[in-house]
Design an enzyme around this catalytic site. Structure first.
Site, PDB file in Angstrom:
ATOM      1  N   HIS B  33      -9.619  -4.275   2.881  1.00 41.96           N
ATOM      2  CA  HIS B  33      -9.072  -5.306   3.770  1.00 41.96           C
ATOM      3  C   HIS B  33      -9.512  -4.995   5.197  1.00 41.96           C
ATOM      4  CE1 HIS B  33      -6.201  -2.220   4.796  1.00 41.96           C
ATOM      5  NE2 HIS B  33      -5.706  -2.187   3.564  1.00 41.96           N
ATOM      6  N   GLY B  35      -8.153  -3.590   7.545  1.00 43.42           N
ATOM      7  CA  GLY B  35      -7.852  -2.226   7.988  1.00 43.42           C
ATOM      8  C   GLY B  35      -9.028  -1.294   7.698  1.00 43.42           C
ATOM      9  N   HIS B  36      -9.493  -1.326   6.444  1.00 44.23           N
ATOM     10  CA  HIS B  36     -10.667  -0.519   6.089  1.00 44.23           C
ATOM     11  C   HIS B  36     -11.876  -0.923   6.921  1.00 44.23           C
ATOM     12  CE1 HIS B  36      -8.361  -0.775   2.164  1.00 44.23           C
ATOM     13  NE2 HIS B  36      -8.482   0.531   2.279  1.00 44.23           N
ATOM     14  N   GLY B 146      -7.145   5.474   8.903  1.00 44.35           N
ATOM     15  CA  GLY B 146      -6.210   4.588   9.587  1.00 44.35           C
ATOM     16  C   GLY B 146      -4.923   5.299   9.978  1.00 44.35           C
ATOM     17  N   LYS B 148      -2.119   3.863   9.846  1.00 49.50           N
ATOM     18  CA  LYS B 148      -1.014   3.361   9.049  1.00 49.50           C
ATOM     19  C   LYS B 148      -0.478   4.495   8.167  1.00 49.50           C
ATOM     20  CE  LYS B 148      -0.734   1.355   5.409  1.00 49.50           C
ATOM     21  NZ  LYS B 148      -0.433   0.820   4.115  1.00 49.50           N
ATOM     22  N   GLN B 152      -0.737  11.151   6.464  1.00 42.37           N
ATOM     23  CA  GLN B 152      -2.021  11.524   5.860  1.00 42.37           C
ATOM     24  C   GLN B 152      -3.019  11.964   6.937  1.00 42.37           C
ATOM     25  OE1 GLN B 152      -4.151   9.277   2.557  1.00 42.37           O
ATOM     26  NE2 GLN B 152      -5.139   8.380   4.335  1.00 42.37           N
ATOM     27  N   SER B 184      -2.249  -3.614   3.870  1.00 41.11           N
ATOM     28  CA  SER B 184      -2.176  -2.612   2.812  1.00 41.11           C
ATOM     29  C   SER B 184      -2.620  -3.269   1.524  1.00 41.11           C
ATOM     30  CB  SER B 184      -0.741  -2.115   2.648  1.00 41.11           C
ATOM     31  OG  SER B 184      -0.602  -1.459   1.402  1.00 41.11           O
ATOM     32  N   ARG B 186      -1.401  -2.735  -1.148  1.00 35.83           N
ATOM     33  CA  ARG B 186      -0.186  -2.962  -1.939  1.00 35.83           C
ATOM     34  C   ARG B 186       0.557  -4.243  -1.542  1.00 35.83           C
ATOM     35  NH1 ARG B 186      -0.011   2.991  -1.891  1.00 35.83           N
ATOM     36  NH2 ARG B 186      -0.346   3.674  -4.048  1.00 35.83           N
TER      37      ARG B 186
END
Lengths: 278, 278
Positions: B33, B35-36, B146, B148, B152, B184, B186
């Site tokens: 998406h 974001g990537h 990211g 988000k 991580q 996301s 998800r």
């Protein structure tokens, strides 16, 4: 010629980035003996630039182990490495390798829990972690390790394969004193009597080969005979095991190519040795 | 132009050895998406050669998590990456990354046990292990992640520092839908109603900033207000925490530069978001 001595991680990393050719690496804890030097000679033979590290890695010693007494003689080590024309000697400090907020550990499952892993439960986690760090700084094409620490060699081969390192881990034969005792920095701890008793390690491995030649292949029988021999030399057995050399799994009947590995305590000093049955 | 697609670890590694210039890397689990794509654009801007990986890493999913349903659309992903002129797309298989005798894991202590680590106890061990493997294959100069997945990002920065990787981990801002929902993969699981309720995540973070602007700095008070807001949207709070952005430690009073991170379950789907308080 004296090797170039590098004490900073950043400097070692920067130097490495400019290197060309095949890089050989020999990680050590210092107090070098002919065992280490045989690794250096092999590295000199097979690679273009040889880097040796000396770092007494605190994280591979248990709380009751010999970290504080571990023998050190850096001046002598430098002379020995100079004779062999080692290119770089990497000497990082504890503070650089494990800063206060250090948090990351490598764990190889199963094969670190057997043999030496039973009496030294955190040992291999320390070894795999420090070697990963060293490999990321030095980025060797080939890394040279002794077969005396046979389990360590198997663990590091598994780790480099699992983590997709390009580094080839090269195992080199055990170097022994004339009377057969495998070289180890810890031999220094032995008294004269202990030194003589310590010969039982190799003697029992040679006995195993002799019994195998005579068609006795039961691991149980052979281990029992080894136990007797070690007992007579006032050694306390930590373990004696007949193992598959890839998986380190116990095997019940000797075959060509299997290993016998043992750890024996002689006067409070834990010594290890192993043999490939041929 | 379509990126060169590499499915073999050995091939990727061999290609990398011949590369010159600054290498940028964007590890993903696919179903890309915006974001990537923002990470890819940043990589294109800052590096000479961009490698994207798509690998739905099984070891970072718990047994009751959504590994089998995790959305995939490789053809669409390739088109999106083609538009951005990505150089290489690395698509390894499970069998290559985790062969049957696989045994090695990376563990970052403490900071993997808080926040998402509490409800996903094995998650970060899977993440750090796969990223280590990827970094050893791709050997990036810069890796783009990211914000988000803020924890991580912090965990991977700690790991690369601890293990002496040369790779710089670059965090990139969260990308949101027009209505504020953080992108996301998800989000796809949500119904129309759930999609609307999911707006409570960002709304509650903006509320926190508003309260901070009004000089309300008690973490307890702010968390309680956020809880109310999420409850009204039929969200189930997994956690809401005010944290130090380096150590991830809980802090009791908001200050500029602190982060608020939260995880909320909306219709069985666990969503995360965070904000830097400015």
């Amino acid at each position: 010629m004296k090797p170039r001595i590098v004490e900073s991680v950043d400097e070692m990393s920067a130097i490495r980035r400019k290197m060309q050719g095949v890089i050989g690496f020999v990680p050590t804890m210092g107090f070098l003996h002919e065992g280490h030097l045989s690794l250096v000679r092999e590295a000199k033979k097979k690679t273009d630039i040889v880097i040796v590290s000396i770092f007494v890695n605190p994280t591979q010693f248990g709380v009751n182990e010999d970290l504080s007494e571990y023998p050190r003689n850096i001046e002598r080590d430098i002379k020995l490495l100079s004779n062999l024309e080692v290119d770089y000697l990497f000497l990082p400090t504890n503070e650089q390798m494990y800063p206060e907020d250090y948090k990351t550990w490598i764990n190889v499952e199963e094969i670190t829990q057997v043999l030496c892993g039973r009496s030294r439960p955190i040992h291999f986690k320390g070894v795999t972690t420090i070697v990963t760090k060293m490999m990321n700084i030095v980025v060797p094409d080939m890394m040279f390790m002794g077969e005396k620490d046979f389990q360590q060699l198997v663990v590091l081969k598994q780790m480099t394969k699992d983590l997709n390192y390009r580094t080839k881990v090269v195992g080199c034969p055990i170097v022994r004193e004339k009377d057969g005792l495998a070289l180890s920095s810890r031999n220094k701890y032995l008294t004269k009597v202990g030194r003589r008793n310590a010969l039982c390690l190799q003697k029992s491995l040679l006995l195993a080969q002799k019994l195998f030649n005579e068609k006795i292949i039961s691991s149980e029988k052979i281990i029992s005979q080894i136990s007797n021999l070690i007992g007579k030399s006032e050694g306390i057995v930590d373990y004696i095991e007949v193992i598959n050399p890839q998986t380190l799994e116990h095997i019940s009947q000797l075959t060509k190519g299997c290993r016998i590995a043992l750890a024996v305590i002689i006067e409070n000093t834990r010594l290890i040795d192993n043999i490939e049955i041929v």
